[in-house]
Structure formats: C-alpha cells, structure tokens
Design a protein around this motif. Sequence first.
Motif, PDB file in Angstrom:
ATOM      1  N   TYR A 252     -22.562 -31.108   8.030  1.00 30.72           N
ATOM      2  CA  TYR A 252     -23.905 -31.611   7.699  1.00 30.72           C
ATOM      3  C   TYR A 252     -24.528 -32.268   8.927  1.00 30.72           C
TER       4      TYR A 252
ATOM      5  N   ARG B 261     -14.516 -30.870   1.330  1.00 31.55           N
ATOM      6  CA  ARG B 261     -15.827 -31.199   1.920  1.00 31.55           C
ATOM      7  C   ARG B 261     -15.873 -30.835   3.393  1.00 31.55           C
TER       8      ARG B 261
ATOM      9  N   LEU C  98     -24.928 -30.978  -1.057  1.00 30.98           N
ATOM     10  CA  LEU C  98     -23.904 -31.774  -0.382  1.00 30.98           C
ATOM     11  C   LEU C  98     -23.176 -32.733  -1.318  1.00 30.98           C
TER      12      LEU C  98
ATOM     13  N   LYS D  75     -12.566 -36.713   7.735  1.00 28.57           N
ATOM     14  CA  LYS D  75     -12.275 -36.202   6.393  1.00 28.57           C
ATOM     15  C   LYS D  75     -11.118 -35.202   6.440  1.00 28.57           C
TER      16      LYS D  75
END
Lengths: 284, 257
Positions: free
Chosen positions: B80, B75, B52, B106
């Motif tokens: 996650y 990302r 990550l 994000k």
Amino acid sequence: MLDAILSYEFLQNAFASGLIIGVIAPLLGVFIVVRRLSLIADALSHVTLAGIAGSLYLSQSVGALALLNPLYLGIASSVMGSMLIERLRSVYKHYEELAIPIILSAGIGFGAIFISLAEGFSSDLFGYLFGTVSAVSRQDLYIVAGIAVIVLAFIRIFFKELFVLSFDDEYARASGLPAKWIHFLFMIVTALVISGSMRIVGILLVSSLMTIPVATAMRVAKSFKQTIWLSILFGEISVLTGLVAAFYFDLAPGGTIVVTSIAILLVILAYRKISLSKKRGAAA
Amino acid sequence: MAAPLINIKEVSYEYEQTKALDRISMKVEEGDFLAILGPNGSGKSTLLKIMLGLIRPSEGSVELFGIDSKQFKHREWIGYVSQKSNSFNSAFPATVQEVVAGGLAKKAGLFHKLPKNTAQQVEESLDAVGMKAFKNRSISELSGGQQQRVFIARALVAKPKVLILDEPTVGIDVQNVQAFYDMLAALNRERNITLVLVTHDVDTVTDRISHVACLNQTIHFHGFKDQLHMMSDEKREAWYGHSVRKIHHTEGSHTHA
C-alpha cells in the motif's frame, strides 16, 4: 561523591534509580515525541499526582494503610488515566486532543482535593512533585527496576511495529499490524514510566525527561536508532549531573535534572547553528 | 481458473448517513494495471480503504485471493502506498533504509526480529525504484517524488502480489509524474505485480494502464482501457458530470476531465 554513594543506602537508591530512569524515560520518549504524544505524558503525570496525593491522604487517615508505598496508587491511577485517555479519544473522534485537557484537569482536581483533605503539603508530597534524593527507598528502586524490565521487554519485542506505527499510522494498519493493541500497550507502558520516574524527577517535571533529551538528539542524529542512543546519552548526562548538583547544593533533583537537559539542548542548538553557518560560508 | 486477487461483491458504504459507495462489484485479476478514475468525492479512496481492510463496508463483502477479507491473514501480499501528504510524519528522524525495512514488519511476524538479509532486501527494493543511492539519506531531506519512490520500495520489499496506490503523484512536480508512471508500468510488466491505482492524472496514466474503472458512488464502467471510448455519452455524463469530453486522436480516443 563516590565515597558518599558507597556509604549511604539512600544515595545508592537515588543514583541507581536515576541511572535506570535516564535510560527508560528518553527511550520511550523517542516514540512519544515522534508520535506527537508529548502532552499525553503531561496529562498522565498529573493523574499520577492524584494517585500519590490520594495515597498520602489514605495513609494519614486509615491506620492500616500507613505503610502503603504511594507509588502503587500513583501507578494505578496513571494506568487508569491512560485507558481513560484512549476511551475519550474514541468518543471524541474528531476532537481527539480534548482527551488531554480533560484528563489533565481531572488529575489536578482530584490531586487538589486529596491535598486539602490531607491538610496541605507535606515534605513527602513536595518530594513527589519535584523529585528527591534523600527519600528514595530500596522498595522504590525495586519498583523502578521492575518497570524498566517491562519497558525494555516491550520495546525489544515490538520495536519494528512501534517504528512503523510511529512513522505512518495508516500504513501500519493497512499492512495488517495490530496497531490498536500495540498503541494500547504503549499507553500503559508510558503510564508506568511516568509513575516510575517521578520519584527522582518529580510529577511536574517527568514529561520533560521524556521529551528534552529527544528534542536535543533529533537536532544531531542521522537515523532513528541514533536518535534513540543519543536521547539515552543526553538523558543519562542530565540525570547524573542533576542528581550530583541536587545532592551538593541541597536542591530538588527534578529542577537540576531539567535545567541540565535544557543546558545540553542549548549547547547542541548553538553547535548546529555554528556548524551550519560554517558550511554555508564554505559553500559561498 | 484462479480466483481474482480482489473480488468486490455488492459493496456499499455509508458515512454519516451519506452513501459514499452504492453496490459496487468489481474484480481485479492477476497482472492487471487498473486505474480507478472519478471526480472528487466519488468514493475512490473509500473503495481502496475497503480493499485494504482499513474500513468495513456497510453492506457486501470483499474477497482477497479467494478468501473473505475478514479471514484473510496474508496482508503482506498487498502493498500500500498512501497519499504522501495524508499519512507520514514528514519530520521523522529516520533514514531511507530504516523506512523501507519497516515494510518487512508484517512479513517477519509479531515477536520476531527482521530477517538477517534485511539490508540486502532493502537495497534490492530501492534499486527497483531508482533510489539505491539515497539509502543513507534522511527521509525528510528528500523531495516529494523521491519520498513516494521510497514508499513504493517499502511496499515492494515484502514482495507483494498486489500494489494499491492512493493518488501517489500528489505533491510530485509535473516533470517527474511521467517518470513515476513509467516506473509503475515497469513493475507491472517486469515483475508481474498487479497494480490498483486511484488518480486524477487521466492523460498521463492512460498509456500505461490495462484496465479502467470509472467510479462515482457506483461503477459506471469497468473494463479494458481500449473499451472506454464505447461508454455512452449519458453514462459518461452520469459518471463525471458535464466536464468530460471525448477527444478523438488518430490512434484512438481519450477521455478528458
């Protein structure tokens, strides 16, 4: 009261500054509380004390600085304090909370030295410690307004990132958000709000205006955005009621503002308790 | 041939002069459902954190979608889900809807607001994990299993290509663990989301995964789960110590820790 506000510039300054602080302190306070940084606000307010006391001493001893607004040095020391806290937190990775007592005691230590050098408390210093209605200048109001613009812009621009960072720091970093930078900016903005709010609430009570309205809102809010709006509402009620009481009874506004916010908290806690017991009674 | 989604090359990691990972090499291909298994302290979570980009390896490198992880910008392609107890503030005053919308932060990009159809995207993600009815509830009111579903919805809302989960069933009651893994298998099968999972639920997860990696500082096995029984006893002992035994079922064999 309205006549008095319209007639006297010092009251206009105090109430306008109060209204602004009633928005920005609880607004930023929501993020401070949910990120469990309440004690950092306390540490920064004590560092601000060192800057204010230093400025008052310099204005006594250096003629050229006699007219220097103590807020400037207060803001500078608060911002510097926020950077030092971050530095210490990275040095003591496993004992991050150590940064708070170190900076807090450094702030009080320097403050005490400057107060002694200035040969004790002046009425000015008392105003900075517990807030003032009569000594807020137009320049103070402009500084508070400038800080408010920075705070509102910061929250507006980084709201979604601040929300994610506050809720789940590890997730924020894993998803590639610039968590470190946003936290750094957050600390600087916190330092600005603390130094800006202290003219009205006072250094010793400024962190309470950032935390008590939020603690109250959290008892009744159903969402994060509602928590923000209710915190601002409770903050504004506290500031306005506190300023009016301070003006009429000639009291330190920091005290009246904080006591009002605690009274609101107690009312909300009682309301929650009654409504919960009613619900339980209905369910039984 | 397309580059592996995750390519770990000779990665080592030292923590306070103790080697947590030793020259790990591993590839995760599109569509894999990989479970990383290993005893406590075997470096499973460290490996996930390196994937990550949360920590940098002491040696070696990681490529994500064919790009060195230091240069990798997308990302949002990697979702996650952390161990619930480790991470989030359980008394946080937010609704399920607000939490899931945070998963778009994000993707929307710095200095940009969340997209106008955020509410619709959030609903779709909650629907995928069976939590649509809870969208207006406070996150703190939900059970551990429900909260983990919400966190998967938060990861899914940005439409990731890979979902990385670190012991996602910690804190979930036994009855719901089965349903939880069924949901993950459905995401892998129906939405072609590549899954990488660290878990201790060896028995429950084996039926649903496609690949297994056996980790204990180094990789002792990595391949299709059906090939796991071919692992030699010596290797198995080196991987997990003496507590691992192979149980032969009529339809195959499973490894029990």
